[in-house]
Design a protein around this motif. Structure first.
Motif, PDB file in Angstrom:
ATOM      1  N   ASN A  86       0.809  -1.218   0.000  1.00 57.33           N
ATOM      2  CA  ASN A  86       0.000   0.000   0.000  1.00 57.33           C
ATOM      3  C   ASN A  86       0.844   1.272   0.000  1.00 57.33           C
ATOM      4  OD1 ASN A  86      -2.788  -0.977   0.071  1.00 57.33           O
ATOM      5  ND2 ASN A  86      -2.248  -1.794   2.087  1.00 57.33           N
ATOM      6  N   GLU A  87       2.008   1.224  -0.629  1.00 56.86           N
ATOM      7  CA  GLU A  87       2.873   2.399  -0.673  1.00 56.86           C
ATOM      8  C   GLU A  87       2.888   3.078  -2.040  1.00 56.86           C
ATOM      9  OE1 GLU A  87       6.166   1.529   2.791  1.00 56.86           O
ATOM     10  OE2 GLU A  87       6.658   0.918   0.748  1.00 56.86           O
ATOM     11  N   LYS A  88       2.105   2.582  -2.970  1.00 60.38           N
ATOM     12  CA  LYS A  88       2.090   3.164  -4.308  1.00 60.38           C
ATOM     13  C   LYS A  88       1.695   4.636  -4.274  1.00 60.38           C
ATOM     14  CE  LYS A  88      -0.201   2.874  -8.811  1.00 60.38           C
ATOM     15  NZ  LYS A  88      -0.973   4.118  -8.652  1.00 60.38           N
ATOM     16  N   ASP A  89       0.686   4.974  -3.470  1.00 58.69           N
ATOM     17  CA  ASP A  89       0.236   6.362  -3.398  1.00 58.69           C
ATOM     18  C   ASP A  89       1.256   7.280  -2.727  1.00 58.69           C
ATOM     19  OD1 ASP A  89      -2.094   5.667  -4.664  1.00 58.69           O
ATOM     20  OD2 ASP A  89      -3.276   5.487  -2.829  1.00 58.69           O
ATOM     21  N   ASN A  90       2.227   6.694  -2.034  1.00 51.69           N
ATOM     22  CA  ASN A  90       3.266   7.503  -1.383  1.00 51.69           C
ATOM     23  C   ASN A  90       4.354   7.945  -2.354  1.00 51.69           C
ATOM     24  OD1 ASN A  90       1.848   6.857   0.898  1.00 51.69           O
ATOM     25  ND2 ASN A  90       3.380   5.468   1.744  1.00 51.69           N
ATOM     26  N   LEU A  91       4.460   7.247  -3.476  1.00 50.40           N
ATOM     27  CA  LEU A  91       5.566   7.496  -4.402  1.00 50.40           C
ATOM     28  C   LEU A  91       5.015   7.985  -5.744  1.00 50.40           C
ATOM     29  CD1 LEU A  91       8.615   7.300  -4.993  1.00 50.40           C
ATOM     30  CD2 LEU A  91       8.199   4.972  -5.836  1.00 50.40           C
ATOM     31  N   SER A  92       5.157   9.260  -5.998  1.00 49.26           N
ATOM     32  CA  SER A  92       4.749   9.802  -7.289  1.00 49.26           C
ATOM     33  C   SER A  92       5.862   9.569  -8.305  1.00 49.26           C
ATOM     34  CB  SER A  92       4.457  11.298  -7.179  1.00 49.26           C
ATOM     35  OG  SER A  92       5.663  12.026  -6.951  1.00 49.26           O
ATOM     36  N   SER A  93       5.501   9.653  -9.566  1.00 53.50           N
ATOM     37  CA  SER A  93       6.520   9.522 -10.604  1.00 53.50           C
ATOM     38  C   SER A  93       7.548  10.647 -10.486  1.00 53.50           C
ATOM     39  CB  SER A  93       5.874   9.521 -11.990  1.00 53.50           C
ATOM     40  OG  SER A  93       5.094  10.684 -12.187  1.00 53.50           O
ATOM     41  N   GLY A  94       7.102  11.828 -10.014  1.00 55.15           N
ATOM     42  CA  GLY A  94       8.035  12.931  -9.808  1.00 55.15           C
ATOM     43  C   GLY A  94       9.049  12.642  -8.717  1.00 55.15           C
ATOM     44  N   ASP A  95       8.605  11.972  -7.637  1.00 49.63           N
ATOM     45  CA  ASP A  95       9.534  11.573  -6.571  1.00 49.63           C
ATOM     46  C   ASP A  95      10.588  10.613  -7.112  1.00 49.63           C
ATOM     47  OD1 ASP A  95       8.306  13.023  -4.492  1.00 49.63           O
ATOM     48  OD2 ASP A  95       6.827  11.442  -4.203  1.00 49.63           O
ATOM     49  N   LEU A  96      10.130   9.625  -7.863  1.00 47.43           N
ATOM     50  CA  LEU A  96      11.068   8.646  -8.422  1.00 47.43           C
ATOM     51  C   LEU A  96      12.027   9.313  -9.397  1.00 47.43           C
ATOM     52  CD1 LEU A  96      12.005   5.731  -8.709  1.00 47.43           C
ATOM     53  CD2 LEU A  96      10.205   5.382 -10.423  1.00 47.43           C
ATOM     54  N   GLU A  97      11.521  10.208 -10.211  1.00 44.16           N
ATOM     55  CA  GLU A  97      12.364  10.920 -11.171  1.00 44.16           C
ATOM     56  C   GLU A  97      13.436  11.737 -10.459  1.00 44.16           C
ATOM     57  OE1 GLU A  97      11.886  14.114 -14.890  1.00 44.16           O
ATOM     58  OE2 GLU A  97      10.154  13.541 -13.679  1.00 44.16           O
ATOM     59  N   GLN A  98      13.052  12.446  -9.407  1.00 46.05           N
ATOM     60  CA  GLN A  98      14.027  13.255  -8.675  1.00 46.05           C
ATOM     61  C   GLN A  98      15.081  12.378  -8.005  1.00 46.05           C
ATOM     62  OE1 GLN A  98      12.362  16.035  -5.862  1.00 46.05           O
ATOM     63  NE2 GLN A  98      14.333  16.431  -4.897  1.00 46.05           N
ATOM     64  N   TRP A  99      14.661  11.258  -7.457  1.00 43.32           N
ATOM     65  CA  TRP A  99      15.588  10.340  -6.797  1.00 43.32           C
ATOM     66  C   TRP A  99      16.648   9.853  -7.778  1.00 43.32           C
ATOM     67  CZ3 TRP A  99      16.176   4.748  -6.733  1.00 43.32           C
ATOM     68  CH2 TRP A  99      16.892   4.262  -5.618  1.00 43.32           C
TER      69      TRP A  99
END
Length: 236
Positions: free
Chosen positions: A169-182
């Motif tokens: 249930n962590e999908k909503d915690n991680l936006s594509s923008g968060d992943l991109e910045q990481w």
């Protein structure tokens, strides 16, 4: 990692939220924070209310804070340039303006647990603690950072991450923008980052669809075990 900060004021009910918004407007009568709105009486529905606060602070371009009511909350939903000549407000400027607004205006009106103002700095492992190990393992797979999807074993590690993210249930915690910045902070190539984001958006949606259609509430009925000594996730 650094994010655009959020500012939310929790009120007891929608009427209290409307009163809070009026207090904020009353406190913004002159620079550096001045309300464009004069009266809220013309709004029939509280959810339609949008208040614009002009910010004229030193060292940054003039900006407009956009406030609205969401249920029982008052939120700053965006900060945009006041002049059309300015294309956008960058992250540092955005957070500087919002912090100044909180200090100069909001702190004189509300405090304590009614005010939600999370820090700008955050870490990926704090964002998705249950599935971070799978993400980190994939990001350090043999094909990374140049070709992290090219080998089947690397691709399987990516799938392990996607499965863990959805099941926990962590999908909503991680936006594509968060992943991109990481990935940008890891100095990955722009084309590989773009490929990763496409994978992320497609694969999470596919697994969610499968889960909803065939999984019979998979999160509740299955326990997922990710074996940290292997590359596979399995259901037990």
């Amino acid at each position: 990692m650094e994010r655009f900060r959020d500012l939310t004021i929790h009120c007891d009910n929608p009427d209290a939220a409307l009163l809070m918004l009026k207090k904020i407007m009353a406190a913004c009568k002159e620079p550096p924070f001045q309300s464009e709105n004069q009266d809220l009486a013309s709004y029939k529905y509280k959810d339609d209310i949008v208040v614009r606060i002009i910010a004229t602070l030193p060292y940054v371009s003039a900006a407009v804070l956009i406030l609205t009511i969401s249920g029982s909350d008052v939120k700053v939903v965006n900060i945009i340039p006041h002049q059309r000549s300015v294309f956008r407000i960058d992250k540092n400027q955005y957070n500087y303006i919002l912090s100044a607004f909180k200090k100069n205006v909001i702190d004189g009106i509300v405090s304590g647990d009614r005010l939600e103002f999370p820090p700008a700095e955050y870490s990926m492992d704090a964002l998705i603690p249950k599935s971070y190990k799978q993400l980190d393992r994939w990001a350090n797979c043999p094909g990374a950072p140049d070709a992290p999807f090219s080998h089947p074993s690397d691709l399987n590690q990516w799938y392990d991450f996607i499965i863990a993210l959805v099941i926990s249930n962590e999908k909503d915690n991680l936006s594509s923008g968060d992943l991109e910045q990481w990935l940008e902070e890891k100095q990955w190539d722009e084309d590989v980052i773009e490929e990763t984001i496409l994978h992320y958006e497609h694969d999470t949606e596919l697994l969610e669809h499968y889960n909803n259609k065939y999984g019979y509430n998979l999160r509740k009925e299955s326990n997922m075990v990710i074996d940290n000594n292997t590359r596979s996730g399995k259901f037990v």
